[in-house]
Design a protein around this motif. Structure first.
Motif, PDB file in Angstrom:
ATOM      1  N   PHE A  21       0.835  -1.205   0.000  1.00 60.93           N
ATOM      2  CA  PHE A  21       0.000   0.000   0.000  1.00 60.93           C
ATOM      3  C   PHE A  21       0.872   1.259   0.000  1.00 60.93           C
ATOM      4  O   PHE A  21       0.489   2.281  -0.598  1.00 60.93           O
ATOM      5  N   ALA A  22       2.025   1.179   0.648  1.00 63.55           N
ATOM      6  CA  ALA A  22       2.957   2.303   0.592  1.00 63.55           C
ATOM      7  C   ALA A  22       3.457   2.501  -0.838  1.00 63.55           C
ATOM      8  O   ALA A  22       3.645   3.637  -1.297  1.00 63.55           O
ATOM      9  N   MET A  23       3.675   1.386  -1.553  1.00 65.35           N
ATOM     10  CA  MET A  23       4.111   1.471  -2.943  1.00 65.35           C
ATOM     11  C   MET A  23       3.045   2.146  -3.810  1.00 65.35           C
ATOM     12  O   MET A  23       3.363   2.962  -4.684  1.00 65.35           O
ATOM     13  N   LEU A  24       1.767   1.824  -3.577  1.00 64.43           N
ATOM     14  CA  LEU A  24       0.686   2.453  -4.342  1.00 64.43           C
ATOM     15  C   LEU A  24       0.634   3.954  -4.074  1.00 64.43           C
ATOM     16  O   LEU A  24       0.409   4.754  -4.998  1.00 64.43           O
ATOM     17  N   GLU A  25       0.844   4.347  -2.812  1.00 61.54           N
ATOM     18  CA  GLU A  25       0.859   5.777  -2.488  1.00 61.54           C
ATOM     19  C   GLU A  25       2.030   6.470  -3.175  1.00 61.54           C
ATOM     20  O   GLU A  25       1.891   7.573  -3.710  1.00 61.54           O
ATOM     21  N   ALA A  26       3.206   5.822  -3.152  1.00 58.32           N
ATOM     22  CA  ALA A  26       4.379   6.393  -3.816  1.00 58.32           C
ATOM     23  C   ALA A  26       4.171   6.472  -5.319  1.00 58.32           C
ATOM     24  O   ALA A  26       4.586   7.437  -5.968  1.00 58.32           O
ATOM     25  N   MET A  27       3.505   5.473  -5.862  1.00 54.75           N
ATOM     26  CA  MET A  27       3.232   5.438  -7.301  1.00 54.75           C
ATOM     27  C   MET A  27       2.338   6.596  -7.716  1.00 54.75           C
ATOM     28  O   MET A  27       2.557   7.243  -8.746  1.00 54.75           O
ATOM     29  N   ARG A  28       1.310   6.877  -6.900  1.00 52.56           N
ATOM     30  CA  ARG A  28       0.407   7.985  -7.225  1.00 52.56           C
ATOM     31  C   ARG A  28       1.109   9.330  -7.083  1.00 52.56           C
ATOM     32  O   ARG A  28       0.787  10.292  -7.787  1.00 52.56           O
ATOM     33  N   ALA A  29       2.066   9.425  -6.168  1.00 50.36           N
ATOM     34  CA  ALA A  29       2.769  10.690  -5.939  1.00 50.36           C
ATOM     35  C   ALA A  29       3.953  10.890  -6.884  1.00 50.36           C
ATOM     36  O   ALA A  29       4.455  12.011  -7.022  1.00 50.36           O
ATOM     37  N   TYR A  30       4.387   9.840  -7.526  1.00 50.39           N
ATOM     38  CA  TYR A  30       5.628   9.889  -8.330  1.00 50.39           C
ATOM     39  C   TYR A  30       5.488  10.839  -9.514  1.00 50.39           C
ATOM     40  O   TYR A  30       4.521  10.794 -10.268  1.00 50.39           O
ATOM     41  N   ASP A  31       6.483  11.700  -9.658  1.00 49.00           N
ATOM     42  CA  ASP A  31       6.550  12.635 -10.784  1.00 49.00           C
ATOM     43  C   ASP A  31       7.896  12.445 -11.471  1.00 49.00           C
ATOM     44  O   ASP A  31       8.933  12.877 -10.942  1.00 49.00           O
ATOM     45  N   PRO A  32       7.923  11.819 -12.635  1.00 47.08           N
ATOM     46  CA  PRO A  32       9.208  11.560 -13.306  1.00 47.08           C
ATOM     47  C   PRO A  32       9.969  12.824 -13.683  1.00 47.08           C
ATOM     48  O   PRO A  32      11.183  12.809 -13.827  1.00 47.08           O
ATOM     49  N   GLU A  33       9.239  13.940 -13.833  1.00 44.59           N
ATOM     50  CA  GLU A  33       9.899  15.184 -14.205  1.00 44.59           C
ATOM     51  C   GLU A  33      10.593  15.860 -13.029  1.00 44.59           C
ATOM     52  O   GLU A  33      11.298  16.847 -13.200  1.00 44.59           O
ATOM     53  N   SER A  34      10.397  15.336 -11.834  1.00 48.54           N
ATOM     54  CA  SER A  34      11.033  15.941 -10.658  1.00 48.54           C
ATOM     55  C   SER A  34      12.532  15.664 -10.612  1.00 48.54           C
ATOM     56  O   SER A  34      13.278  16.371  -9.925  1.00 48.54           O
ATOM     57  N   GLY A  35      12.973  14.633 -11.322  1.00 48.83           N
ATOM     58  CA  GLY A  35      14.380  14.289 -11.319  1.00 48.83           C
ATOM     59  C   GLY A  35      14.767  13.295 -10.245  1.00 48.83           C
ATOM     60  O   GLY A  35      15.914  12.837 -10.201  1.00 48.83           O
ATOM     61  N   TYR A  36      13.810  12.942  -9.352  1.00 45.62           N
ATOM     62  CA  TYR A  36      14.089  11.974  -8.295  1.00 45.62           C
ATOM     63  C   TYR A  36      13.702  10.577  -8.759  1.00 45.62           C
ATOM     64  O   TYR A  36      12.771  10.387  -9.532  1.00 45.62           O
ATOM     65  N   ARG A  37      14.444   9.585  -8.244  1.00 48.48           N
ATOM     66  CA  ARG A  37      14.130   8.197  -8.561  1.00 48.48           C
ATOM     67  C   ARG A  37      12.862   7.773  -7.817  1.00 48.48           C
ATOM     68  O   ARG A  37      12.505   8.337  -6.783  1.00 48.48           O
ATOM     69  N   PHE A  38      12.220   6.751  -8.334  1.00 43.35           N
ATOM     70  CA  PHE A  38      10.994   6.259  -7.704  1.00 43.35           C
ATOM     71  C   PHE A  38      11.269   5.755  -6.292  1.00 43.35           C
ATOM     72  O   PHE A  38      10.434   5.897  -5.394  1.00 43.35           O
ATOM     73  N   THR A  39      12.438   5.179  -6.066  1.00 47.95           N
ATOM     74  CA  THR A  39      12.754   4.644  -4.734  1.00 47.95           C
ATOM     75  C   THR A  39      12.828   5.740  -3.670  1.00 47.95           C
ATOM     76  O   THR A  39      12.650   5.472  -2.483  1.00 47.95           O
TER      77      THR A  39
END
Length: 274
Positions: free
Chosen positions: A78-96
């Motif tokens: 469930f933490a992964m799903l929350e991170a997935m929804r918040a993830y912005d590839p244009e931010s320059g940060y890795r998904f991890t």
């Protein structure tokens, strides 16, 4: 001996290619549920590591909270799903980076751990009013806090009882007057009528009505009527009816006896509210 599945890349859904964790997160966020399952599979070893470290770091907290390794591991999904929804590839940060933040928050919620901001929050450093007072049997803190409105409620109840009794006694004293005198006082001070109106209703001249009023005021200060109202001397009568002077008349235009009845009638209307 077979090796455990590590964080190595899983087979792609397109021939001859592989997807990174970030690509899996983007596709899962775009609405491909099978990619979310694939992403979780890719991260299983990482989640096991997170859960194992947390159990080793907080063994007493886990035991006290009833939280097991499996509970922590499952919360990672469930933490992964929350991170997935918040993830912005244009931010320059890795998904991890996103994942680490949401996994830590999930573990804190399970174990009841507080962040630094939560530890500094006044609301999280308060004493519960339901806590018992040390040394007192079955007495909690809220029982020891005085109610500021309790005194006001008592005073209001006391004032109401006093005024109701005053009204009854004043009504009784007025009823002992001759009927013309009683009619003038009730009309003047209870009903707010002028002497001219009272005179017209009674079929007499205003001068005669005024004389009846003067007589009534004099009678109120004698005999049984005075005895009935005597207990209010300190609070009302002694302040107005027993102090008179020319200067008072000049300022108010009324005698001290008239002031008494006005004050009594102000406290005791004809139809007092219960």
């Amino acid at each position: 001996m077979k090796q455990r599945l590590s964080c190595s890349l899983i087979p792609l859904y397109r021939s001859g290619e592989t997807m990174t964790i970030e690509e899996l997160a983007i596709r899962a966020k775009a609405g491909e549920p099978e990619q979310a399952a694939a992403l979780f599979e890719r991260l299983c070893n990482l989640f096991r590591m997170f859960a194992g470290r947390t159990v080793a770091k907080y063994p007493e907290r886990c035991a006290r909270s009833g939280v097991t390794f499996d509970d922590l591991f499952q919360s990672c999904y469930f933490a992964m799903l929350e991170a997935m929804r918040a993830y912005d590839p244009e931010s320059g940060y890795r998904f991890t980076t996103y994942l680490n933040y949401h996994v830590k928050n999930a573990f804190r919620r399970l174990l009841g751990l507080r962040t630094e901001a939560q530890r500094k929050s006044p609301l999280n450093n308060c004493t519960s009013l339901d806590d018992e007072i040390p040394g007192a049997d079955n007495v909690i803190l809220s029982d020891s806090i005085p109610d500021e409105n309790a005194g006001l409620d008592f005073e209001e109840a006391e004032r109401r009882v006093y005024n109701e009794k005053l009204h009854r006694d004043l009504d009784r004293a007025l009823s002992l007057l001759p009927e013309p005198c009683e009619r003038v006082l009730r009309g003047r001070y209870y009903q707010g009528k002028t002497m001219a109106e009272i005179a017209e209703e009674s079929g007499i001249t205003p001068q005669a009505a005024r004389k009846q009023g003067v007589k009534a005021m004099r009678l109120m200060r004698s005999g049984e009527r005075l005895r009935i109202l005597k207990e209010y001397r300190t609070g009302i009568i002694s302040r107005y009816a027993y102090s008179s002077g020319l200067s008072s008349f000049r300022h108010s235009g009324a005698s001290s006896v008239e002031w008494t009845v006005e004050k009594l009638s102000a406290l005791c209307p004809e139809n007092p509210t219960p």
